[in-house]
Structure formats: structure tokens, C-alpha cells
Design a protein around this motif. Structure first.
Motif, PDB file in Angstrom:
ATOM      1  N   VAL A 298       0.838  -1.202   0.000  1.00  0.00           N
ATOM      2  CA  VAL A 298       0.000   0.000   0.000  1.00  0.00           C
ATOM      3  C   VAL A 298       0.874   1.254   0.000  1.00  0.00           C
ATOM      4  N   VAL A 299       1.814   1.336   0.945  1.00  0.00           N
ATOM      5  CA  VAL A 299       2.709   2.493   1.061  1.00  0.00           C
ATOM      6  C   VAL A 299       4.090   1.997   1.475  1.00  0.00           C
ATOM      7  N   VAL A 300       5.133   2.609   0.911  1.00  0.00           N
ATOM      8  CA  VAL A 300       6.505   2.316   1.310  1.00  0.00           C
ATOM      9  C   VAL A 300       7.115   3.594   1.874  1.00  0.00           C
ATOM     10  N   GLU A 301       7.690   3.501   3.086  1.00  0.00           N
ATOM     11  CA  GLU A 301       8.299   4.663   3.733  1.00  0.00           C
ATOM     12  C   GLU A 301       9.767   4.375   4.035  1.00  0.00           C
ATOM     13  N   PRO A 302      10.689   4.836   3.181  1.00  0.00           N
ATOM     14  CA  PRO A 302      12.112   4.662   3.480  1.00  0.00           C
ATOM     15  C   PRO A 302      12.554   5.678   4.532  1.00  0.00           C
ATOM     16  N   THR A 303      13.261   5.224   5.557  1.00  0.00           N
ATOM     17  CA  THR A 303      13.737   6.131   6.604  1.00  0.00           C
ATOM     18  C   THR A 303      15.256   6.233   6.626  1.00  0.00           C
ATOM     19  N   GLY A 304      15.917   5.554   5.712  1.00  0.00           N
ATOM     20  CA  GLY A 304      17.371   5.539   5.691  1.00  0.00           C
ATOM     21  C   GLY A 304      17.887   4.240   6.261  1.00  0.00           C
ATOM     22  N   ALA A 305      17.807   4.115   7.588  1.00  0.00           N
ATOM     23  CA  ALA A 305      18.274   2.885   8.235  1.00  0.00           C
ATOM     24  C   ALA A 305      17.322   1.722   7.968  1.00  0.00           C
ATOM     25  N   ASP A 306      16.008   2.015   7.909  1.00  0.00           N
ATOM     26  CA  ASP A 306      14.996   0.983   7.718  1.00  0.00           C
ATOM     27  C   ASP A 306      14.053   1.381   6.596  1.00  0.00           C
ATOM     28  N   THR A 307      13.260   0.400   6.174  1.00  0.00           N
ATOM     29  CA  THR A 307      12.170   0.668   5.238  1.00  0.00           C
ATOM     30  C   THR A 307      10.893   0.100   5.835  1.00  0.00           C
ATOM     31  N   GLN A 308       9.870   0.962   5.998  1.00  0.00           N
ATOM     32  CA  GLN A 308       8.568   0.496   6.475  1.00  0.00           C
ATOM     33  C   GLN A 308       7.682   0.208   5.279  1.00  0.00           C
ATOM     34  N   ILE A 309       7.052  -0.959   5.300  1.00  0.00           N
ATOM     35  CA  ILE A 309       6.182  -1.369   4.205  1.00  0.00           C
ATOM     36  C   ILE A 309       4.791  -1.618   4.774  1.00  0.00           C
ATOM     37  N   PHE A 310       3.827  -0.776   4.375  1.00  0.00           N
ATOM     38  CA  PHE A 310       2.438  -0.953   4.806  1.00  0.00           C
ATOM     39  C   PHE A 310       1.715  -1.752   3.731  1.00  0.00           C
ATOM     40  N   CYS A 311       1.056  -2.841   4.160  1.00  0.00           N
ATOM     41  CA  CYS A 311       0.478  -3.790   3.207  1.00  0.00           C
ATOM     42  C   CYS A 311      -0.943  -4.187   3.599  1.00  0.00           C
ATOM     43  N   LYS A 312      -1.593  -4.874   2.690  1.00  0.00           N
ATOM     44  CA  LYS A 312      -2.874  -5.532   2.937  1.00  0.00           C
ATOM     45  C   LYS A 312      -2.660  -7.034   2.907  1.00  0.00           C
ATOM     46  N   LEU A 313      -3.145  -7.713   3.940  1.00  0.00           N
ATOM     47  CA  LEU A 313      -3.061  -9.168   4.006  1.00  0.00           C
ATOM     48  C   LEU A 313      -4.444  -9.699   4.337  1.00  0.00           C
ATOM     49  N   ALA A 314      -5.112 -10.279   3.343  1.00  0.00           N
ATOM     50  CA  ALA A 314      -6.440 -10.855   3.560  1.00  0.00           C
ATOM     51  C   ALA A 314      -7.370  -9.855   4.257  1.00  0.00           C
ATOM     52  N   ASP A 315      -7.467  -8.665   3.715  1.00  0.00           N
ATOM     53  CA  ASP A 315      -8.323  -7.578   4.222  1.00  0.00           C
ATOM     54  C   ASP A 315      -7.848  -7.000   5.548  1.00  0.00           C
ATOM     55  N   ILE A 318      -1.259  -4.579   7.607  1.00  0.00           N
ATOM     56  CA  ILE A 318      -0.073  -5.147   8.238  1.00  0.00           C
ATOM     57  C   ILE A 318       1.130  -4.276   7.885  1.00  0.00           C
ATOM     58  N   ASN A 319       2.041  -4.154   8.828  1.00  0.00           N
ATOM     59  CA  ASN A 319       3.197  -3.283   8.676  1.00  0.00           C
ATOM     60  C   ASN A 319       4.460  -4.100   8.880  1.00  0.00           C
ATOM     61  N   ALA A 320       5.419  -3.948   7.976  1.00  0.00           N
ATOM     62  CA  ALA A 320       6.712  -4.624   8.099  1.00  0.00           C
ATOM     63  C   ALA A 320       7.822  -3.582   8.126  1.00  0.00           C
ATOM     64  N   VAL A 321       8.852  -3.834   8.924  1.00  0.00           N
ATOM     65  CA  VAL A 321      10.037  -2.982   8.952  1.00  0.00           C
ATOM     66  C   VAL A 321      11.232  -3.849   8.590  1.00  0.00           C
ATOM     67  N   VAL A 322      11.901  -3.518   7.491  1.00  0.00           N
ATOM     68  CA  VAL A 322      13.043  -4.317   7.027  1.00  0.00           C
ATOM     69  C   VAL A 322      14.269  -3.429   6.901  1.00  0.00           C
ATOM     70  N   ARG A 323      15.433  -4.031   7.060  1.00  0.00           N
ATOM     71  CA  ARG A 323      16.685  -3.278   6.969  1.00  0.00           C
ATOM     72  C   ARG A 323      17.089  -3.030   5.518  1.00  0.00           C
ATOM     73  N   GLU A 324      16.679  -3.958   4.639  1.00  0.00           N
ATOM     74  CA  GLU A 324      17.085  -3.829   3.245  1.00  0.00           C
ATOM     75  C   GLU A 324      16.301  -2.709   2.552  1.00  0.00           C
ATOM     76  N   ARG A 325      16.855  -2.195   1.464  1.00  0.00           N
ATOM     77  CA  ARG A 325      16.161  -1.181   0.675  1.00  0.00           C
ATOM     78  C   ARG A 325      15.501  -1.859  -0.527  1.00  0.00           C
ATOM     79  N   HIS A 326      14.205  -1.606  -0.693  1.00  0.00           N
ATOM     80  CA  HIS A 326      13.443  -2.224  -1.778  1.00  0.00           C
ATOM     81  C   HIS A 326      12.743  -1.146  -2.601  1.00  0.00           C
ATOM     82  N   GLU A 327      12.624  -1.399  -3.873  1.00  0.00           N
ATOM     83  CA  GLU A 327      11.901  -0.477  -4.772  1.00  0.00           C
ATOM     84  C   GLU A 327      10.491  -1.009  -5.019  1.00  0.00           C
ATOM     85  N   PHE A 328       9.717  -1.173  -3.940  1.00  0.00           N
ATOM     86  CA  PHE A 328       8.344  -1.642  -4.085  1.00  0.00           C
ATOM     87  C   PHE A 328       7.433  -0.467  -4.418  1.00  0.00           C
ATOM     88  N   HIS A 329       6.317  -0.784  -5.092  1.00  0.00           N
ATOM     89  CA  HIS A 329       5.374   0.247  -5.506  1.00  0.00           C
ATOM     90  C   HIS A 329       3.960  -0.131  -5.061  1.00  0.00           C
TER      91      HIS A 329
END
Length: 353
Positions: A298-315, A318-329
Motif C-alpha cells: 500500500v505504502v513504502v516509507e524509506p527512513t534511511g536505516a529501515d524501510t517500512q512497508i504498509f500492506c494488505k493481508l487478507a483484508d 499489516i506493517n513490516a520494517v526491514v533493513r534492506e532497501r526495496h523499490e516496491f510500488h
């Protein structure tokens, strides 16, 4: 010794009960943080310890002495308020010296104690200034200096950093913790900010609706929350919660949270198959992996050290925080794999596994 103990402490305002039988023991020299949302009773509890609010029922002891009916000035405590509560017409020196003058201390003793506190807090060059000539952080140091010069058995802090900007809050947080490590005075600190609680406390008391939900060290509460409230309150970003149903297959438990979507249950979990539960997973315990569960970005928020990924999972959000940098859309489908999960009872909120 300056141990503080609360036994079955109650408080009501009229017919409304705001503190429900609190039992807490704070050891000599310990830094204890009362944390919880607005209106949970934490400031009322602090004010009862200070003697600024009457105790409805129960017992409060400081240094082994029951203080229920003892005046605030005789409890040997010093309080640092949210709004600093400095006298605007007095210099920094006179603000810090005021309580000692009231107590009739000799002038030379007052000067030494004020200068000693000013040295600790980096206020020597500001002693002849007035509060209006100081920044917010400097005023907060003066408020702490006024408490330090009294050399009390217990320091009480009532959300002292809430009026400061974000950067200064972090700085002052570190300074207060360093000050405690130096003075080793028993301290009770109230905040609604769980990051402050986690970073500063030896012991955290999590409160909700006038009740104590859980007491423990910062990492103990993070790793082993007793219920849904503590799990959702401790940790930033907050834990994800998804309703599901327990399934047992091939000798292992999983939780079905959507069509063809299953989360692993914690190792050793023993819960009846078919039971409705809530599965919790912290954002930092989710990893991008090809063998994970399917989610829609849904939304990707890069913060430098981390990347927050806001998603939809079965309605569910859900929010994930990963160390890697991803070019998700937005709209892209990816897979997230939970590394650690918790299971809670939907009715009571208690942690099951």
C-alpha cells in the motif's frame, strides 16, 4: 533506604474510580517508569506518592515509612513537573536555591549545593539569567537542578519532556538517564511515550484504565507481553494483530488468517485446533521472502536505516520494517515471512503462546 511500595492503592473522583488496587514495589536506586495512554491513572498515582492527591484506600510507603497521612513537604521527595513550574521573577540560582532558603539552610551551604547541581547539569553560566532568557531544554535542567539540590530520597518526574521538540527530547532523555546513573536516587517517571519508557527504565509499570497490566524490565515486556494491550503498547511500530483460527497439520500448529494464508504458531504452542485466536507479529519480525505469505503493498516509507512497508493481508492492514532497501510500488504483490509470532485469546486478551 528509599524503597517505594504501593499496596492495594485505590483512588476515586466522586463515583468514578480511576486507580484500581495498584501493587508496586520500587527498589532503592531503581528508575521506574509508569507508562500508559492518557487517562490511565499514572499521573494520579504519581501525585498520590507525592502527597498532592489523597489516597482513597491502600498504603504508600517511602523508605519503609507509611506516608498516607504525611504532608508532601515531609515526605523527602522532589518533583519535576511537565511545565517546569519555575518562578519567572527569580534567577536560575534563586529558583534552585528557593526550597533550601525556606528550610533555613546556611547561605554558604546553599551556594555550594546550587553550584554542585549547576555543574552536573551544565548550568553554571546561566545562574544569573531568568527563565524567560532560557530555552526549553535549559528550563528543564533548572527544574531538575531545583530537585537535585534538595537531595531527596525519591525523584518524581511527571512527563517532563512532553513540551520539548523531538530532537531535544532524545537529548534530555539521555541526560536524565545519565543523571540517574550518577546520583543513584530512586526515581519514578511518568510518560505516555513507550520509547521513553523502554530507553530509560530499569522497571516499567504498564497501566491501562487504572489497572496495572504488567510489570517488568523493558526487554522482558517486549519479549514476553502478558496480553494484547501490553503487546500493542510496547514496541514501535506497534505489533500487527490478525484474527485467525488454529489449525493442526503434520504435528505442527499454524494459524489461518485468510484464504490459503497461514502463520506459524510459536514453537511448543499447545492450543486446540479450530479455536479462534488473534495472532501477533511485530513489524521487525517480518522479512521479505519468496516462501512468505502473499501481501499487497500500500505504502513504502524509506527512513534511511529501515524501510517500512504498509500492506494488505487478507483484508487486514499489516506493517513490516526491514533493513534492506526495496523499490516496491503501491499495488505490487510481495511475500512476507514471519520470524516470530504470538497468540492471544480474543475474549480476555491474554497471551496463549
Amino acid at each position: 533506604m528509599a524503597e517505594v511500595t504501593l499496596k492495594s492503592v485505590f483512588k476515586s473522583f466522586g463515583s468514578t474510580r480511576v486507580v484500581h488496587g495498584v501493587d508496586v514495589s520500587i527498589a532503592d536506586g531503581e528508575f521506574c517508569v509508569l507508562v500508559g495512554p492518557s487517562g490511565c491513572g499514572k499521573s494520579t498515582l504519581l501525585r498520590m506518592i507525592a502527597g498532592l492527591e489523597e489516597i482513597g484506600a491502600g498504603e504508600i510507603a517511602i523508605g519503609g515509612r507509611v506516608v498516607n497521612n504525611i504532608a508532601p513537604k515531609e515526605r523527602d521527595i522532589a518533583m519535576v513537573f511537565q511545565n517546569y513550574a519555575l518562578y519567572p521573577h527569580m534567577t536560575v540560582h534563586d529558583n534552585m536555591a528557593f526550597s533550601l532558603k525556606l528550610a533555613g539552610e546556611p547561605a554558604e551551604a546553599i551556594r555550594k549545593r546550587v553550584e554542585e547541581a549547576a555543574q552536573i547539569l551544565g548550568l553554571m553560566e546561566y545562574l544569573q539569567r531568568y527563565p524567560r532568557q532560557l530555552s526549553g531544554g535549559q528550563r528543564q535542567r533548572v527544574a531538575m537542578g531545583r530537585a537535585i539540590v534538595r537531595k531527596p530520597q525519591v525523584f518524581l518526574f511527571d512527563e517532563p519532556l512532553s513540551n520539548l521538540d523531538a530532537k531535544l527530547r532524545v537529548q534530555m532523555r539521555t541526560e536524565i538517564k545519565a543523571l540517574h546513573q550518577r546520583l543513584k536516587t530512586t526515581s519514578i517517571y511518568v510518560t505516555h511515550d513507550q520509547i521513553e519508557a523502554m530507553t530509560m527504565a530499569d522497571k516499567i509499570v504498564v497501566m491501562n484504565g487504572g489497572n496495572v497490566e504488567q510489570i517488568g524490565g523493558p526487554l522482558a515486556l517486549y519479549d514476553n507481553p502478558a496480553n494484547l494491550f501490553v503487546a500493542g503498547f510496547i514496541g514501535s511500530p506497534a505489533m500487527n494483530f490478525l484474527p485467525g483460527r488454529v489449525r493442526r497439520a503434520d504435528g505442527a500448529h499454524t494459524v489461518t488468517v485468510g484464504p490459503d494464508v497461514e502463520f506459524p504458531a510459536p514453537p511448543g504452542a499447545s492450543i486446540d485446533a479450530g479455536r479462534e485466536v488473534i495472532v501477533g507479529v511485530r513489524p521487525e519480525h517480518l522479512r521479505v521472502s519468496d516462501d512468505g505469505v502473499p501481501v499487497e503493498v500500500v505504502v513504502v516509507e524509506p527512513t534511511g536505516a529501515d524501510t517500512q512497508i504498509f500492506c494488505k493481508l487478507a483484508d487486514n492492514d499489516i506493517n513490516a520494517v526491514v533493513r534492506e532497501r526495496h523499490e516496491f510500488h503501491p499495488g505490487e504483490n510481495i511475500r512476507l515471512k514471519p520470524q516470530l509470532t504470538y497468540i492471544f485469546d480474543p475474549a480476555s486478551g491474554a497471551r496463549l503462546a
